[in-house]
Design a protein around this motif. Structure first.
Motif, mmCIF file in Angstrom:
data_model
loop_
_atom_site.group_PDB
_atom_site.id
_atom_site.type_symbol
_atom_site.label_atom_id
_atom_site.label_comp_id
_atom_site.label_asym_id
_atom_site.label_seq_id
_atom_site.Cartn_x
_atom_site.Cartn_y
_atom_site.Cartn_z
ATOM 1 N N ARG A 38 18.508 -1.085 15.239
ATOM 2 C CA ARG A 38 18.606 -1.558 16.611
ATOM 3 C C ARG A 38 17.561 -2.617 16.910
ATOM 4 N NH1 ARG A 38 23.422 0.354 18.794
ATOM 5 N NH2 ARG A 38 23.798 2.474 18.006
ATOM 6 N N ARG A 44 20.277 -3.292 20.974
ATOM 7 C CA ARG A 44 21.547 -3.688 20.353
ATOM 8 C C ARG A 44 21.466 -3.566 18.833
ATOM 9 N NH1 ARG A 44 22.514 -9.451 23.481
ATOM 10 N NH2 ARG A 44 22.650 -8.617 25.610
ATOM 11 N N CYS A 53 17.219 -9.058 18.265
ATOM 12 C CA CYS A 53 18.495 -9.768 18.328
ATOM 13 C C CYS A 53 18.267 -11.214 18.778
ATOM 14 C CB CYS A 53 19.468 -9.045 19.259
ATOM 15 S SG CYS A 53 19.047 -9.164 21.016
#
Length: 268
Positions: A38, A44, A53
């Motif tokens: 994650r 995410r 991310c």
């Protein structure tokens, strides 16, 4: 040929190495399927553990030069230098901190705050290796010159409740990356202090006054050494200054500070 491994043994060794590598990749694939990695900030799914991310990465503000030579506060433009040829911010000219230099990897803002709070309070200790890499880039000169890497300590009561010292994880990673001795017991917090979060600059300074100490057995290891002090966030510098003052009184030759993030003061 004396000392050369027989061809059969060499081939077996290579097969074992290949098997171990294949096994690690298989196990990694199973883990990723069950518990996908994650984003360190938003949660995410990302390609690899310890990553941010693309959206969160784009919002992070990494710090560098130009900056104040002492506290590391970023300048919008290359400033004029003083008589010593060194650029200092107004705060350091008015009231110099006890540490010699400080550098930070990130600005502490709306983008970086979730990242740091997850690391600090939500057991995201898997973030420490990535953070240490960011910090090494920001403070390469400080790490190279350091002789000891020391984390800002937690009081034993708070360490028991949190189960880990986030500054210790960062310091340990930096020491490993720089090939420097990691000294987590050189500085201790002898008084439990209230959280600094909502305190004014003056109250922060009073809150940490006398809170740190160097145990007598550690003074010999400290004497004449250049110390790199590590913490997660620099706000006013009160905690880092209190630690630096304690270390210097115990014999440290110099104390630099390296943090993951720092508050960037708004310009008038």
């Amino acid at each position: 040929m004396t000392g050369a491994a027989p061809p059969g043994r060499l081939a077996r060794s290579r097969l074992l190495q290949a098997g171990r590598l294949w096994g690690r990749r298989l196990w990694r694939g199973v883990l990723d399927a069950l518990l996908p990695p994650r984003c360190l900030a938003c949660g995410r799914t990302v390609d690899e553990p310890g990553r941010v991310c693309a959206d969160c990465w784009g919002g992070l503000r990494f710090l560098g030069t130009p900056c104040c030579r002492q506290c590391g506060h970023p300048f919008e433009f290359e400033p004029a230098v003083d008589l010593a040829g060194e650029a200092l911010c107004a705060g350091c000219r008015r009231s110099p901190p006890a540490f010699d230099r400080a550098r930070a990897a990130l600005a502490y803002d709306a983008a970086s705050k979730p990242l740091i709070l997850r690391f600090k309070h939500a057991d995201r200790t898997d973030a420490a290796p990535a953070f240490a890499l960011w910090m090494r880039r920001a403070g390469a000169e400080l790490l190279q010159e350091a002789e000891l890497v020391v984390p800002v300590p937690l009081h034993p009561r708070r360490l028991f409740l949190r189960r880990y010292n986030q500054a210790g994880l960062l310091a340990q990673g930096l020491a490993r990356l720089g090939g420097k001795p990691y000294a987590p017991l050189l500085l201790v917090r002898r008084r439990a202090t209230p959280s600094q979060g909502r305190l004014s600059r003056r109250r922060r300074k009073l809150n940490v006054a006398g809170a740190f100490a160097v145990p007598p057995p550690a003074r010999r290891a400290l004497k004449g050494r250049r110390v790199l002090l590590v913490d997660d966030v620099l706000t006013t510098g009160a905690t880092l200054s209190a630690c630096a003052r304690t270390l210097k009184r115990a014999g440290a030759a110099s104390v630099d500070a390296l943090v993951l993030a720092r508050v960037v003061r708004a310009r008038p």
